[in-house]
Design a protein around this motif. Sequence first.
Motif, PDB file in Angstrom:
ATOM      1  N   HIS A 100       0.800  -1.313  -0.071  1.00  0.00           N
ATOM      2  CA  HIS A 100      -0.018  -0.132  -0.190  1.00  0.00           C
ATOM      3  C   HIS A 100       0.719   1.324   0.020  1.00  0.00           C
ATOM      4  CE1 HIS A 100       1.097  -0.160   4.207  1.00  0.00           C
ATOM      5  NE2 HIS A 100       0.755   0.989   4.189  1.00  0.00           N
ATOM      6  N   ASP A 101       2.285   1.324   0.662  1.00  0.00           N
ATOM      7  CA  ASP A 101       2.941   2.433   0.590  1.00  0.00           C
ATOM      8  C   ASP A 101       3.695   2.694  -0.665  1.00  0.00           C
ATOM      9  OD1 ASP A 101       4.849   0.415   0.665  1.00  0.00           O
ATOM     10  OD2 ASP A 101       5.601   0.816   2.464  1.00  0.00           O
ATOM     11  N   GLY A 102       3.633   1.895  -1.817  1.00  0.00           N
ATOM     12  CA  GLY A 102       3.993   2.099  -3.079  1.00  0.00           C
ATOM     13  C   GLY A 102       5.620   1.783  -3.045  1.00  0.00           C
ATOM     14  N   ARG A 103       6.199   0.950  -2.305  1.00  0.00           N
ATOM     15  CA  ARG A 103       7.653   0.710  -2.067  1.00  0.00           C
ATOM     16  C   ARG A 103       7.768  -0.428  -2.229  1.00  0.00           C
ATOM     17  NH1 ARG A 103       9.708   5.344  -3.672  1.00  0.00           N
ATOM     18  NH2 ARG A 103       8.960   7.012  -2.569  1.00  0.00           N
ATOM     19  N   VAL A 104       9.078  -1.013  -2.796  1.00  0.00           N
ATOM     20  CA  VAL A 104       9.463  -2.363  -2.747  1.00  0.00           C
ATOM     21  C   VAL A 104      10.909  -2.272  -2.195  1.00  0.00           C
ATOM     22  CG1 VAL A 104      10.206  -4.405  -4.233  1.00  0.00           C
ATOM     23  CG2 VAL A 104       8.055  -3.022  -4.708  1.00  0.00           C
ATOM     24  N   ALA A 108      11.738   7.635   3.839  1.00  0.00           N
ATOM     25  CA  ALA A 108      11.966   7.016   2.494  1.00  0.00           C
ATOM     26  C   ALA A 108      10.562   6.670   1.865  1.00  0.00           C
ATOM     27  CB  ALA A 108      12.924   6.046   2.274  1.00  0.00           C
ATOM     28  N   GLY A 109       9.660   6.713   2.667  1.00  0.00           N
ATOM     29  CA  GLY A 109       8.291   6.431   2.320  1.00  0.00           C
ATOM     30  C   GLY A 109       7.829   5.042   2.488  1.00  0.00           C
ATOM     31  N   VAL A 110       8.711   4.162   3.352  1.00  0.00           N
ATOM     32  CA  VAL A 110       8.617   2.868   3.462  1.00  0.00           C
ATOM     33  C   VAL A 110       7.879   2.489   4.771  1.00  0.00           C
ATOM     34  CG1 VAL A 110       9.742   0.650   3.904  1.00  0.00           C
ATOM     35  CG2 VAL A 110      10.681   2.269   2.326  1.00  0.00           C
ATOM     36  N   PHE A 111       6.830   1.831   4.702  1.00  0.00           N
ATOM     37  CA  PHE A 111       6.070   1.521   5.969  1.00  0.00           C
ATOM     38  C   PHE A 111       6.878   0.291   7.007  1.00  0.00           C
ATOM     39  CE2 PHE A 111       3.069  -0.948   8.524  1.00  0.00           C
ATOM     40  CZ  PHE A 111       2.316  -0.222   9.293  1.00  0.00           C
ATOM     41  N   GLY A 112       7.121   0.303   8.009  1.00  0.00           N
ATOM     42  CA  GLY A 112       7.698  -0.710   8.748  1.00  0.00           C
ATOM     43  C   GLY A 112       9.248  -0.982   8.502  1.00  0.00           C
ATOM     44  N   HIS A 113       9.527  -2.097   8.686  1.00  0.00           N
ATOM     45  CA  HIS A 113      11.004  -2.763   8.748  1.00  0.00           C
ATOM     46  C   HIS A 113      11.271  -3.291   7.467  1.00  0.00           C
ATOM     47  CE1 HIS A 113      12.020  -2.014  12.897  1.00  0.00           C
ATOM     48  NE2 HIS A 113      10.557  -2.416  13.113  1.00  0.00           N
ATOM     49  N   THR A 114      12.521  -3.252   7.273  1.00  0.00           N
ATOM     50  CA  THR A 114      12.864  -3.865   5.913  1.00  0.00           C
ATOM     51  C   THR A 114      14.022  -5.202   6.187  1.00  0.00           C
ATOM     52  OG1 THR A 114      14.875  -2.465   5.558  1.00  0.00           O
ATOM     53  CG2 THR A 114      12.563  -2.145   4.587  1.00  0.00           C
ATOM     54  N   TYR A 115      14.250  -5.456   7.695  1.00  0.00           N
ATOM     55  CA  TYR A 115      15.311  -6.309   8.155  1.00  0.00           C
ATOM     56  C   TYR A 115      14.737  -7.307   9.072  1.00  0.00           C
ATOM     57  CZ  TYR A 115      20.025  -7.579  10.147  1.00  0.00           C
ATOM     58  OH  TYR A 115      21.160  -8.019  10.475  1.00  0.00           O
ATOM     59  N   VAL A 116      14.754  -8.712   8.788  1.00  0.00           N
ATOM     60  CA  VAL A 116      13.958  -9.504   9.418  1.00  0.00           C
ATOM     61  C   VAL A 116      14.549  -9.402  11.083  1.00  0.00           C
ATOM     62  CG1 VAL A 116      13.748 -12.136  10.087  1.00  0.00           C
ATOM     63  CG2 VAL A 116      14.103 -11.312   7.761  1.00  0.00           C
ATOM     64  N   PRO A 147      12.519   1.303  -4.370  1.00  0.00           N
ATOM     65  CA  PRO A 147      11.739   1.827  -5.806  1.00  0.00           C
ATOM     66  C   PRO A 147      10.363   2.057  -5.518  1.00  0.00           C
ATOM     67  CG  PRO A 147      12.777  -0.122  -6.079  1.00  0.00           C
ATOM     68  CD  PRO A 147      13.411   0.113  -4.842  1.00  0.00           C
ATOM     69  N   GLY A 148       9.919   3.014  -5.961  1.00  0.00           N
ATOM     70  CA  GLY A 148       8.566   3.317  -5.961  1.00  0.00           C
ATOM     71  C   GLY A 148       7.742   2.358  -6.925  1.00  0.00           C
TER      72      GLY A 148
END
Length: 200
Positions: free
Chosen positions: A21-25, A89-97, A32-33
């Motif tokens: 939903h945040d448009g980020r990967v 950076a427009g990212v929801f939450g975490h990106t690292y386990v 990237p959006g």
Amino acid sequence: MSYNRSAALRYAEIYSFRVCHDGRVATQSGYPGGTPGSLIEVQGAPWAGIADDCTHFISCCIGASVPDPGNPTQRCGGGLEISQPFRGAGVFGHTYVPALLGELLGYTPGPHGFHRQAQIVGPQFRRKTDASTAADIESHLQRGDLLAYAEKGDMRHPENDYRHFAILVKETKIACHTMSRYDADFTLVGWDYVTLVKML
């Protein structure tokens, strides 16, 4: 806010093959959006082959609370308050386990300090191929709980060993990103060890 399992599962169903939903990967080189809800693994997309989005996807499943695209009067996403280290950076939450797992277990601070939102169903590291692992998932976890995958089952340095996150969508079936899956057997993930994470 308490964890809304059904809304988390609805998020997993909607976004398992799609940009969150945040448009980020999350990738190994940035965020990237993309258009929210567009297919995540389309040939030629800027993240094709380099996505590292599993933890971001799980953050969204358990933490987001956004309108359900199929029914805007309902919400999808579990609604847990989790920290937002990449908000800029427009990212929801975490990106690292390890970061998300540590916060859920109360080892690292969240938005309101140290607060446990999950617990490990022991032992911490178990081989995913052991018959007892599948049996314990079925008997101790429920839909909406999490599986954290590890490379070596290294108790001396567990924070460096986790590689992947997935959400349980039924019995022993998962949804996840990076290699997008929905309703896939938990053993199909490539890492050898798994931690059973029961959401409280």
